[in-house]
Structures are given as C-alpha cells and as structure tokens.
Design an enzyme around this catalytic site. Structure first.
Site, mmCIF file in Angstrom:
data_model
loop_
_atom_site.group_PDB
_atom_site.id
_atom_site.type_symbol
_atom_site.label_atom_id
_atom_site.label_comp_id
_atom_site.label_asym_id
_atom_site.label_seq_id
_atom_site.Cartn_x
_atom_site.Cartn_y
_atom_site.Cartn_z
ATOM 1 N N ILE A 68 23.865 37.348 25.929
ATOM 2 C CA ILE A 68 24.078 38.429 26.359
ATOM 3 C C ILE A 68 25.472 38.792 26.763
ATOM 4 O O ILE A 68 26.210 37.821 27.268
ATOM 5 C CB ILE A 68 23.218 39.264 27.263
ATOM 6 C CG1 ILE A 68 23.246 40.628 27.040
ATOM 7 C CG2 ILE A 68 23.188 38.528 28.431
ATOM 8 C CD1 ILE A 68 22.818 41.401 25.820
ATOM 9 N N HIS A 71 34.549 35.827 32.298
ATOM 10 C CA HIS A 71 33.259 35.862 31.497
ATOM 11 C C HIS A 71 33.566 35.881 29.888
ATOM 12 O O HIS A 71 33.072 34.928 29.334
ATOM 13 C CB HIS A 71 32.803 37.388 31.975
ATOM 14 C CG HIS A 71 31.598 37.728 31.197
ATOM 15 N ND1 HIS A 71 31.042 39.003 30.760
ATOM 16 C CD2 HIS A 71 30.684 36.983 30.695
ATOM 17 C CE1 HIS A 71 30.014 39.052 30.119
ATOM 18 N NE2 HIS A 71 29.615 37.849 29.945
ATOM 19 N N HIS A 119 28.002 30.856 32.701
ATOM 20 C CA HIS A 119 27.864 32.098 32.380
ATOM 21 C C HIS A 119 26.782 32.843 33.088
ATOM 22 O O HIS A 119 26.973 34.115 33.089
ATOM 23 C CB HIS A 119 27.260 31.980 30.655
ATOM 24 C CG HIS A 119 26.670 33.703 30.233
ATOM 25 N ND1 HIS A 119 25.756 33.984 29.970
ATOM 26 C CD2 HIS A 119 27.692 34.507 29.653
ATOM 27 C CE1 HIS A 119 25.931 35.274 29.378
ATOM 28 N NE2 HIS A 119 27.134 35.517 29.353
ATOM 29 N N HIS A 135 32.029 32.925 26.589
ATOM 30 C CA HIS A 135 31.639 33.334 25.126
ATOM 31 C C HIS A 135 32.814 32.818 24.218
ATOM 32 O O HIS A 135 32.096 32.247 23.274
ATOM 33 C CB HIS A 135 31.784 35.028 25.232
ATOM 34 C CG HIS A 135 30.466 35.737 25.892
ATOM 35 N ND1 HIS A 135 29.671 36.369 25.046
ATOM 36 C CD2 HIS A 135 30.627 36.015 27.180
ATOM 37 C CE1 HIS A 135 28.936 36.907 25.901
ATOM 38 N NE2 HIS A 135 29.394 36.792 27.113
ATOM 39 N N ASN A 138 27.908 36.394 34.754
ATOM 40 C CA ASN A 138 27.251 37.781 33.956
ATOM 41 C C ASN A 138 26.115 38.699 34.647
ATOM 42 O O ASN A 138 26.240 39.768 34.814
ATOM 43 C CB ASN A 138 26.744 37.159 32.601
ATOM 44 C CG ASN A 138 26.231 38.360 31.688
ATOM 45 O OD1 ASN A 138 26.962 39.218 31.091
ATOM 46 N ND2 ASN A 138 24.896 38.463 31.603
#
Length: 876
Positions: free
Chosen positions: A876, A532, A723, A537, A727
């Site tokens: 997010i 993740h 993602h 990110h 997520n």
C-alpha cells in the site's frame, strides 16, 4: 481390434501389455471471475453454456519420473489422460467473490508413469477464474496427499500461446529438478519473460514481466508544465526500473510513454500481481470514504471569511470532530455481519470512526497541543514516521558535500555560542566526545533544487537541526539553520540564518515554532519521496521483476521471497497513474511539487544496496558502534531509540530465519556458485533492474552463503519492516498536518514587515498561513489516511497465506520458529512501551511506538488504522 486379435493368433505381432489405469481423485479449489466483491453473474452464465457444449475445464497430470523419449518432446514428462472438472453446471456458488468453490476431478493415471510433478490446465470457458489449488488424495506409492499451490488467474485457452503449467509444492534447485520437469520449468520462465510475446501494449491476460524506465509520469501533449524527464537509463536521471506496460510512445515526446485516462485503474500489471478482490474493494472503499471527507469542509470554506485557509487551530480540529456517528456495539456488528462486501463494510466500520469525518490522529488524541513541544519534536526523529535520517554529529560545524565550484560555500553557519547556552553546562567538544550531539540534515539534498522550488507557490528553506541527547534519554533541539541559495547565483554559496529555542511566550517563541515547522516541511517531503517511495516502493520492484523472470516458482529463493512481493507492482503502477505523475496528488501536496520525482532521482545516485541492512545503516549514521560485548555486536549510542531497538530485533529474527532456510538448500558455497538460475537472477537485478548503478563496487557477488543470506535478509527487511516503519505511522502523526506540514507558502517574516506584525498579534494565524493551505491539507490527509490503513486481507510478517508452501520439513519448522520469535518480540515491545523510564516510547503525545510491532499473532483480518503491524510486503 480384430486386427490385433488375428495378429496375436497368427503370431505376426506381439501382444501389447494391457495398461491398467488407476483412478485418482482430486479436488480443485478456485474463485470465479468477479467485479469488485461480486461474482460476475453474466460470465458465470456464459461459462455454464460452454459446459453444455462440451467446453469445460480440463487437467492433465505430468509425470516427474518418466519422460517421453521421442526427441521432439525433449524428454518432457509423460502426460496422463485429460480429466474434467465435474458438476460445474449444477454447483451453486456464492455471490460473494471471495468465497471459494471446490470441484471434484478424477484422473485415469498409468501407475508406470510414477508420481506426477506438474499438471497442465486448459480453460475452455468464456471467462477466467482464479485457481487456488489442486490436491490429489490417496495417490499410490505416495505417503499423504500431493498438493499443488497455484494461486493464479487462468484465462481461456485462446488467450495463451502456450500451456498453463503448475507444479507440486516440492522445492528444487535447477540441477535437482527431475529431468521430465525441466522442459516445463524452463518454458514457464520463457513465458514470463515474454520471449514469444507479439509485442505492443500488454493485455490483462498477458503474464509478461519486463523492465521499463519511469517515462510515463508526464503528459507533454498538455504543455511544458506537464512534461517530466524520463527517469532511468541515463546518468543525469538514474532510477530503478519499473514493470513494462507496452503502451505506445507519446506523439509529442517519443521518449515518453502515453498515459491512460487519469482515473483509469486498468493500468497493465501481470494479472497475478494485481490486488485480489478484497484488497481492491478495501482500496476503493478507503478512497471513496476519504475523498468524500474532503468535500464537506471544502463546501463550508466557501462561506468562510478566508477561502482555502484555516483561521484557527480549532478549524483544523473540526476536521475530526462531529460527523455522522453510526450505531455502536452489537447493532453495527450485526449490520456488518450481513453485509458481504468489503467496499460497503469499510463505509460502516464498527471501530468508532464516523462517516464523513476524518478519524482523530493519534498525535492529538490525548493532548491537543503536546505536538508543539521541543521534546516531541525531537522524539519523532526517533519514533515518528521518518526515524531513519537522524545521525550522530561527528564534525563541527557541519560541512556540506556539495561541489564548492558549483555551489560555493555550503558549510553550516551554526557556531558554538548558538548551542552551548542550552547544553546543560557541556561544551560542544565534550558533547561530541560523549556521543551526545545529533543532526537532522536536510541541507544538501534540497539545496540543489531550492531555487527552482521557490519559483513556485512554495517558499521554503534547506535545513539543519542540531540536538542534544539528555540524561533522561530525550533529544533537546539546540539550533535550527535555515538556508537559501544566494540571490546573485549558486556559486556564491548559501545565505543562512540560525534560530535557537526561546522559552518566552513572545514573538521569539513564535519564530522558533515556525523554524520547527520549516524543518517538518523538509522532513515530510524527504520522507514521502525518499524514505518511503524511493527506498521501499521503487527499489524493490526490480527484484520482483527479476525473480519472476529468472527464478522458477519451485526455486527455493523464489519461494522465500514471494510473500514479500505481494501487490507491490500494482500499488506502484497505481502510484504512477494518480500520485507521482505530473499534476498528481503528491505534486499538489508535497513541497518539491513538479521537481519531486526528479529530486528523488538525484538521491538515488547515492543509493547503496548493502547499506539498506539495518545494522549497516545505523553504523553509517553513527547511531550504532561495534561492540563485541553486546548480544549482536552492536551498541546503540541512543539507547531509547524505538525504531532502532525494535528494528534490530526484527532484523536479527529475519536474518536467523533466512540463514536456516538458505543453508538447508545451499549447504556449501559451491552449490551457490553452481546455481544457474540464481546467477541469472542476480545478474539481471544488477544489470537491468538497477542498471544505472550496475558498475558500483558494493554489489555482492552472490558466490557465498553469507552474500545470499545478507541479500535475502535486506530484501525482506526493506519490503516488510522498513516499509511498515515509514508508512503506517503517516496518519497517526501526519493526519494532523500542523504537526507534519508538507508545504510552506511564505518565508520567515522579517522584523518590520506586515507578516512580522501579524506574527506578533496572532501567532497561530501566522503559523497556519505559512504551512499547507486548506485544500492541500484535505487532499494530503485523505491520501495518507488511505496509505496508513491495513487491508482486511493483510498477511503479516511471520505468516503465510498458504500453509503447505513447501514439502520440506526443516524449512517449515524454521519458519515456525521465526513466527514464534516474532510473537516474543511483540511481548517485549509491549513491555518497553509500558516502561515509563523509556520516555521516547510514547512521548508527550502519549502515542506508544508500535510501528514495528509485527502483528504475527493477529489473525483477525480486521484491518484499518491500527498504527501497528508489519505486512510481508510493500502492498500500500
């Protein structure tokens, strides 16, 4: 005037031609400064005072046809006369900050200047505003309106050392840019690079994109427990770069950057990268609601018989049962309709969620105990929140890649006799030949840190899990190996125990359930830190910085990638501030603790950009094999692998769209080689953004169509679908923490010990006392509830938040085909989920796999815990 007249009569000077100026009507759309959901009323009053004293908002059109020949002006496009927004004082605007306001503007334009290609705006007001667009109607010699998509905060002019310039929606490679616009194109990139910045701490109105190391995670002034190594810029701790803030060095450790007050959310990111007011209100609302849910059970726990412990599984279930039920149906809908602010709307949701209680996670909605089955344990490796690790077993016993000189013998101790008793008559060799053995391997990544991790309150193992692919398509766990470093030193190798399934209800079955829990702890930590955080990110942020620094906003690749960068820099900055920092939520709730980010740095050493392509990843893991008879030349060895099946459809849809788009602007390889902005962009991504890996041979050279298409497809895939897959399933699967514990607090009990006797007497209590404690559970569940929610302003893959983002018809038509393809994929995903023969689609817990359901067809803007939808970006 008299002089001109006399000169004309006497013949002394030539009569200058009279220039007729054409009145061009325009419409400006903007949003005023806000405080969360509410328009800043005080600023609005001050802006009106500025208007009264002649300090309004002016715009000046820039010609794309005629440049100023004066050398000092560098052939910049000729400027029209200044025009001002009309009726600012008299126009009444909504208190709801997300509501737009439209203003008329009339330009006096010299038709000989031709078509404008840009405009300059000057804000002489007290406060900033968000400029959405300018549209010019009925422009002479131009078919249809001329549209400028702006989408940027404009601060008062005294905040800038340069002019704010916006371009039309035309798309240009640098060499195709009209000469009068080239100065403005280059100057805007210099501004975004901060070439004329005065240095120091960056302010909210600065628009500077630059690189920095991850040196802002620790607080060394608080003592060694809060000191953290700087990540990036050295071979020991390589890392992707983050966006620069310009804060001062820490006095205790000059290599570290000073941190803001913990709860401060004003960390610098370029203003246009920040959440908009809807998203930020959603974020704050989610946080208030979720953290509020922590306190009710914590207060109750003070009076419990065992503080900070769940005594039974019913104690855990009580987190989701009860609470304050709000009015249902039309009553609540009417209340919400009259509440203009997202912050409050989130607290009175109309989808059945209760106030001050956690929503029931999907994994226990239909069946409270199905998560404990071996089938579900295996299924979640294919369709859970971390479906990107499992690989085909291609050597037996499994071997380690750790240096034997430093770590001794780390090869697996799993033997044939451990496996074959549960292999339905198959031998290990037969199963491997038929591609039926798989492994979830968390051994090497954890072993090098395990000794240090186990000096904390965490007590855990490195794990290997071997599974058999059965005839019904499900995975059957055969053995779990749990390993520790040797007591007498790393060079002596690992000390390992092997556990196998047990069908009895006695203590052996309880031990097997614990073994699976240790595997889940490993997988949860690796998921949060690597699958993740690191692999979506962190690795995407350098691409965002480089794109803004080196590719003009009118560049086709900037326009292609921009939707996939929305909000990422901001969410990453917030993560550094409150989640991944020393003593932050991640360190307190996930087992690597203070070593978490350092461990992710060790994994980054082996990161490979080209292997982020889904087909390459599946081939590397042995999950897919090349097969020319298959539609895309790949055959899955696990046919019912929901992440891979849905993911490949999404991947090839993205690739097809990117190919059409790129080939329109780059019809030959020579055009790519001649694009100076593209060259600078790719060099900076490699040498700066991912500078610690710049010498790796796998980097594409960016000289061919195929390299450009592959690169852009990977970036879009990682930012959107990958993602989403890792997520938005967090709360559905890990919101019930016994299913995905993040910490283990004691080792497997040894026969004859008090812990073993407890396991025999009360296996559920022993299980709960081994995994995450109560407060950590509450904190962790609160976090993943926030992270798993879609914002009400979500823009999904196949959608764009601006319709006329380019004036080129073929790319627009290609995007429409892309959107239509994604909607067709939605239908096929639904059909697969309805197919009972595909047992991994929903499993024993009856949770259909929808994490890669695009939601392209969803324009409801409802958001929430939907468990489906692929947002365009890591937002997010």
């Amino acid at each position: 005037m008299m002089e001109k007249l006399l000169g004309t009569v006497c013949g002394k000077i030539k009569d200058e031609p009279i220039v007729e100026l054409k009145k061009i009507k325009g419409t400006v759309v903007l949003m005023k400064k806000n405080v969360l959901d509410v328009t800043d009323f005080g600023s609005s009053i001050l802006d009106r005072f500025h208007e009264l004293f002649g300090k309004g908002v002016s715009l000046q059109l820039v010609s794309s046809v005629n440049g100023d020949p004066v050398a000092a002006n560098e052939n910049k496009g000729k400027l029209g006369k200044e025009a001002f927004l009309e009726n600012w004082i008299s126009k009444i605007t909504s208190l709801n900050a997300k509501d737009e306001a439209s203003f008329d503007v009339v330009f006096n334009w010299d038709e000989s200047h031709g078509i404008p290609g840009a405009f300059i705006i000057r804000n002489h007001h007290h406060s900033q505003f968000y400029l959405k667009s300018l549209t010019l109607e009925d422009f002479p010699s131009h078919e249809g309106p001329i549209h400028f998509d702006c989408n940027s905060w404009v601060y008062p002019t005294h905040r800038y050392k340069y002019e704010r310039v916006f371009f039309t929606n035309k798309t240009y490679l640098f060499d195709d840019t009209p000469e009068p616009l080239r100065f403005y194109r280059n100057q805007e990139l210099k501004n975004l690079r901060g070439e004329e910045s005065s240095g120091g701490m960056l302010k909210e109105w600065d628009r500077v994109y630059d690189y920095a190391y991850y040196n802002d995670l620790g607080s060394p002034e608080k003592g060694k427990d809060y000191a953290r190594p700087s990540l990036g810029g050295n071979s020991d701790y390589p890392y992707p770069r983050r966006a620069k803030t310009g804060r001062k060095p820490n006095k205790k450790d000059p290599n570290s950057e000073t941190r803001l007050f913990l709860l401060s959310l004003s960390i610098y990111v370029p203003r246009d990268e920040k959440f908009n007011q809807v998203k930020f209100s959603d974020f704050i609302g989610y946080a208030i609601k979720s953290i509020g849910q922590v306190f009710v059970p914590e207060i109750k726990a003070v009076f419990d018989k065992t503080i900070n412990e769940f005594d039974t599984f019913q104690d855990v279930l009580n987190l989701y049962e009860g609470g304050v039920r709000l009015p249902e149906g039309q009553t609540l809908d009417k209340i919400r309709a009259h509440v203009p602010w997202e912050l409050l709307k989130e607290l009175i949701r109309s989808d059945g969620e209760r106030f001050l209680k956690f929503p029931t996670p999907d994994v226990i909605k239909e069946d409270k105990t199905a998560w404990r089955t071996d089938e579900e344990f295996g299924r979640e490796m294919l369709a859970g929140v971390n479906p990107v690790i499992i690989r085909r077993l291609q050597e037996f016993p499994p071997t380690s890649k750790l240096d034997p000189q430093q770590y001794g013998d780390q090869d697996s101790t799993i033997r044939r006799e451990h496996l074959e008793k549960n292999m339905n008559g198959l031998s290990v060799d037969e199963a491997m030949e038929k591609n039926k053995l798989f492994i979830l391997d968390h051994h090497d990544a954890l072993m090098t840190y395990l000794r240090r991790i186990n000096t904390t309150t965490t007590k855990t193992y490195a794990s290997r899990t071997i599974l058999l692919l059965q005839e019904n398509g499900t995975l059957k766990p055969l053995a779990i190996e749990l390993s520790l470093p040797h007591e007498q030193g790393d060079e002596r190798g690992a000390v390992s125990r092997v556990f196998t399934p047990c069908d009895d209800e006695g203590v052996e079955n309880s031990i097997w359930q614990l073994a699976k829990a240790y595997v889940a702890v490993n997988d949860s930590g690796y998921h949060q830190l690597i699958s993740h955080w690191l692999n979506t990110h962190a690795v995407i942020e350098p691409f965002i910085i480089a794109t803004n620094r080196q590719l003009s906003i009118v560049h086709p690749i900037h326009k292609l990638l921009k939707p996939h960068f929305r909000d990422t820099i901001h969410i990453n900055a917030l993560a550094r501030q409150i989640l991944i920092n020393a003593g932050g939520v991640l360190e307190r709730t996930v087992f690597p603790g203070k070593y978490a980010m350092e461990m992710s740095s060790a994994v980054y050493k082996n990161w490979n950009f080209t292997e982020q392509a889904l087909p390459e990843d599946l081939i590397k893991r042995g999950i897919a094999i090349p097969d020319s008879s298959e539609p895309h030349g790949l055959k899955l060895v696990i046919e019912d692998y929901p992440f891979a099946v849905d993911g490949l459809e999404i991947w090839y849809a993205i690739e097809s769209w990117v190919k059409e788009y790129c080939c329109f602007y780059y019809p030959t390889d020579d055009v790519i080689k001649g694009d100076i902005e593209l060259k600078k962009w790719w060099k900076e991504v490699r040498d700066e953004g991912h500078g610690d890996l710049k010498d790796k041979q796998w980097w594409p050279k960016m000289e061919t169509q195929s390299e450009l298409i592959q690169t852009c497809t990977i970036i879009i895939w990682v930012a959107s679908a990958l993602h989403a897959a890792v997520n938005f399933g967090q709360y559905p699967y890990a919101g019930y923490l016994p299913n995905r514990p993040t910490v283990s607090r004691r080792f497997m009990p040894e026969a004859g010990s008090a812990e073993y006797a407890e396991l025999e007497a009360d296996p559920d209590l022993a299980f709960l006392k081994t995994i995450t404690a109560q407060f950590q559970t509450l904190l962790g569940v609160s976090l993943i509830e926030i992270l798993s929610r879609h914002s009400t302003d979500e823009v999904y893959l196949g959608q764009r938040d601006t319709v006329g983002w380019t004036t080129d018809d073929r790319p627009l038509a290609a995007f429409e085909r892309f959107s239509a393809a994604l909607v067709e994929i939605e239908t096929r995903i639904t059909e697969r989920n309805d197919d009972v023969a595909l047992r991994n689609r929903a499993g024993p817990v009856k949770v259909p796999y929808t994490l890669l359901y695009p939601s392209t067809s969803d324009t409801s803007r409802v958001g929430g815990l939907t468990g489906k939808g692929i947002p365009n970006s890591v937002s997010i």
